[in-house]
Design an enzyme around this catalytic site. Structure first.
Site, PDB file in Angstrom:
ATOM      1  N   GLY A  28       0.825  -1.196   0.000  1.00 14.30           N
ATOM      2  CA  GLY A  28       0.000   0.000   0.000  1.00 14.30           C
ATOM      3  C   GLY A  28       0.856   1.241   0.000  1.00 14.30           C
ATOM      4  N   GLY A  30       0.455   5.515   0.938  1.00 17.07           N
ATOM      5  CA  GLY A  30      -0.422   6.549   1.484  1.00 17.07           C
ATOM      6  C   GLY A  30       0.314   7.862   1.545  1.00 17.07           C
ATOM      7  CB  THR A  31      -0.624  11.094   3.081  1.00 18.53           C
ATOM      8  OG1 THR A  31      -1.365  10.343   4.042  1.00 18.53           O
ATOM      9  CG2 THR A  31      -1.560  11.764   2.110  1.00 18.53           C
ATOM     10  CG  PHE A  32       1.554   9.370   7.067  1.00 18.87           C
ATOM     11  CD1 PHE A  32       2.069  10.397   7.833  1.00 18.87           C
ATOM     12  CD2 PHE A  32       0.183   9.226   6.977  1.00 18.87           C
ATOM     13  CE1 PHE A  32       1.236  11.261   8.508  1.00 18.87           C
ATOM     14  CE2 PHE A  32      -0.659  10.091   7.661  1.00 18.87           C
ATOM     15  CZ  PHE A  32      -0.141  11.112   8.425  1.00 18.87           C
ATOM     16  CD  GLN A  34       6.575   3.517  -1.778  1.00 18.49           C
ATOM     17  OE1 GLN A  34       6.728   2.342  -2.086  1.00 18.49           O
ATOM     18  NE2 GLN A  34       7.075   4.512  -2.478  1.00 18.49           N
ATOM     19  CB  VAL A  35       2.640  -0.519   3.799  1.00 17.58           C
ATOM     20  CG1 VAL A  35       2.660  -1.763   4.683  1.00 17.58           C
ATOM     21  CG2 VAL A  35       2.215   0.702   4.606  1.00 17.58           C
ATOM     22  CE  LYS A  50       2.169   4.421   8.010  1.00 19.28           C
ATOM     23  NZ  LYS A  50       0.918   4.561   8.798  1.00 19.28           N
ATOM     24  CG  ASP A 148      -7.305   8.695   8.168  1.00 15.09           C
ATOM     25  OD1 ASP A 148      -8.376   9.043   7.631  1.00 15.09           O
ATOM     26  OD2 ASP A 148      -6.298   8.369   7.511  1.00 15.09           O
TER      27      ASP A 148
HETATM   28  P1  ADP Z   1      -0.972   5.523   5.564  1.00 18.82           P
HETATM   29  O1  ADP Z   1      -0.788   6.232   6.853  1.00 18.82           O
HETATM   30  O2  ADP Z   1      -0.038   5.972   4.513  1.00 18.82           O
HETATM   31  O3  ADP Z   1      -2.406   5.472   5.115  1.00 18.82           O
HETATM   32  P2  ADP Z   1      -1.304   2.768   6.445  1.00 18.82           P
HETATM   33  O4  ADP Z   1      -0.687   2.361   7.735  1.00 18.82           O
HETATM   34  O5  ADP Z   1      -2.773   3.019   6.461  1.00 18.82           O
HETATM   35  O6  ADP Z   1      -0.500   4.009   5.856  1.00 18.82           O
HETATM   36  O7  ADP Z   1      -0.989   1.664   5.333  1.00 18.82           O
HETATM   37  C1  ADP Z   1      -1.366   1.867   3.986  1.00 18.82           C
HETATM   38  C2  ADP Z   1      -1.967   0.584   3.415  1.00 18.82           C
HETATM   39  O8  ADP Z   1      -1.006  -0.482   3.488  1.00 18.82           O
HETATM   40  C3  ADP Z   1      -3.196   0.062   4.178  1.00 18.82           C
HETATM   41  O9  ADP Z   1      -4.410   0.646   3.728  1.00 18.82           O
HETATM   42  C4  ADP Z   1      -3.127  -1.427   3.908  1.00 18.82           C
HETATM   43  O10 ADP Z   1      -3.759  -1.746   2.682  1.00 18.82           O
HETATM   44  C5  ADP Z   1      -1.629  -1.719   3.810  1.00 18.82           C
HETATM   45  N1  ADP Z   1      -1.144  -2.190   5.127  1.00 18.82           N
HETATM   46  C6  ADP Z   1      -0.781  -1.412   6.175  1.00 18.82           C
HETATM   47  N2  ADP Z   1      -0.425  -2.145   7.240  1.00 18.82           N
HETATM   48  C7  ADP Z   1      -0.573  -3.438   6.879  1.00 18.82           C
HETATM   49  C8  ADP Z   1      -0.386  -4.710   7.558  1.00 18.82           C
HETATM   50  N3  ADP Z   1       0.016  -4.758   8.839  1.00 18.82           N
HETATM   51  N4  ADP Z   1      -0.629  -5.848   6.864  1.00 18.82           N
HETATM   52  C9  ADP Z   1      -1.042  -5.794   5.573  1.00 18.82           C
HETATM   53  N5  ADP Z   1      -1.261  -4.647   4.898  1.00 18.82           N
HETATM   54  C10 ADP Z   1      -1.020  -3.472   5.519  1.00 18.82           C
HETATM   55 MG    MG Z   2      -4.030   4.592   6.032  1.00 19.74          MG
END
Ligand code: ADP
Ligand code: MG
Length: 351
Positions: A28, A30-32, A34-35, A50, A148
């Site tokens: 994934g 996001g704004t912050f 990559q995961v 993350k 959020d």
């Molecule tokens: P952001 O703050 O950038 O939104 P997130 O922590 O929400 O970051 O992570 C972005 C995306 O990554 C999530 O919506 C999810 O789809 C994927 N993701 C985050 N953490 C996990 C995890 N522990 N296991 C699997 N997928 C994850």
């Molecule tokens: Mg998120």
């Protein structure tokens, strides 16, 4: 929030050997940052890492995420029973703060999409809602506001004994009650009335409860409850769907009230207000907003729901049934769901 930052054990930092986490795929963005799905060569298991953008503001906010989540995990949910993601580790890497989490499954938005946005069976709506609520109760006990909550930030847990489950993730916008800093928070569809209206110093964990209501409805109908193209659009959909409007004392004190409402010196004539009380405010008409902003709200790609909440619940999910021909058991379920939702999408945060 220096007391919180101290909670992070900084000795953990820099102890990690190189090449411990091997990136397998991106999960994934996001704004912050990559995961990534990574293989942890030390524990021989998959983890989600993350990687926060390497800018100071993001770094600071990520320290907050680490602090709040470690506090939640260790102090308020030591036995991992309350549907909050487990943080495993964190470390800096080339000015990126990296946070490792237990590996979870798809997020709820992805699940709804896979289901062609037709909504989930009530049985799953019930299970997931109960679990999210369980997490919210623990967060309220800890005085933590998520800020959020939305389907993208709720993940399916891997099947244990084939029981379905979810966990709340992404504390990257979270803060402590009474120490709220930001006023522009929450994703628009899930943004609570008090945040929309600009009640910044005073918002509480109640803003998560509003988002939770939006999520429960969305899980059932498959589409967002208030998919507004603008903040005005979101607010007018709320008023149309829930009935009534935010209480006058909130409208009086909020910063942005005049962006959305007309104010009369006395009670506004013929205006349906909060809880049967009469109001001296009325929401602007679409024409008035258009005349002011001179731009039309964008029409989305999907047919988005409008109308009253009870009608919406009774006519979904896409069964082409109206209230009259619903089987008795389902009618009862729908009534209970509407009643539950009404308690959540409540304009008065004190309630
Ligand atoms: P952001 O703050 O950038 O939104 P997130 O922590 O929400 O970051 O992570 C972005 C995306 O990554 C999530 O919506 C999810 O789809 C994927 N993701 C985050 N953490 C996990 C995890 N522990 N296991 C699997 N997928 C994850
Ligand atoms: Mg998120």
């Amino acid at each position: 929030n220096s007391d919180l930052i101290l909670y992070v054990n900084l000795e953990l930092v820099n102890k990690k050997s190189d090449r411990r986490y091997i990136v397998e795929e991106m999960l994934g963005q996001g704004t912050f940052g990559q995961v990534a799905k990574c293989w942890d060569a030390e524990t021989n298991s998959y983890v989600a890492v993350k990687v926060i953008k390497n800018q100071p503001a993001f770094y600071q906010q990520a320290i907050m995420e680490v602090s709040l989540l470690s506090m939640l995990n260790d102090k308020f949910d030591p036995d991992d029973q309350h549907h909050i993601v487990r943080m495993l580790d964190f470390f800096p890497w080339k000015n990126h703060l990296c946070i490792t989490f237990e590996m979870l499954g798809h997020n709820l938005y992805e699940l709804l999409k896979k289901n062609n946005l037709r909504g989930l069976q009530l049985q799953f709506v019930r299970t997931f809602s109960r679990q999210i609520l369980d997490a919210l109760i623990v967060m309220k006990g800890a005085g933590i506001i998520h800020c959020d909550l939305k389907p993208e930030n709720i993940l399916i847990t891997p099947k244990v004994n084939s029981a379905a489950g979810v966990k709340v993730i992404d504390f990257g916008s979270a803060c402590m009650e009474g120490k709220t800093i930001y006023s522009y928070i929450q994703s628009r569809y899930y943004r609570s009335p008090e945040v929309l209206l600009g009640y910044p110093a005073r918002y509480t964990t109640a803003i998560d409860m509003w988002s939770f209501g939006c999520i429960v409805a969305e899980l059932y109908i498959g589409l967002p409850l208030f998919p507004g193209a603008s903040e005005y659009d979101v607010l007018s959909r709320m008023i149309e769907m829930v009935g009534g409007q935010p209480p006058d004392d909130l409208l009086r004190e909020a910063k942005n009230t005049r962006k959305f409402f007309k104010h009369a010196g006395s009670i506004y004539p013929g205006n349906e207000a909060h809880d049967g009380l009469r109001s001296s405010y009325r929401i602007l008409t679409e024409d008035e907003v258009e005349a002011r902003d001179s731009k039309k709200p964008k029409i989305g790609k999907w047919y988005f729901p409008r109308g009253r909440l009870d009608r919406l619940i009774f006519s979904y999910p896409w069964k082409n049934l109206n209230e009259g021909n619903l089987p008795e058991a389902e009618k009862e379920d729908c009534l209970a769901l509407v009643d539950f939702l009404r308690g959540l999408v409540e304009f008065d945060p004190n309630k």
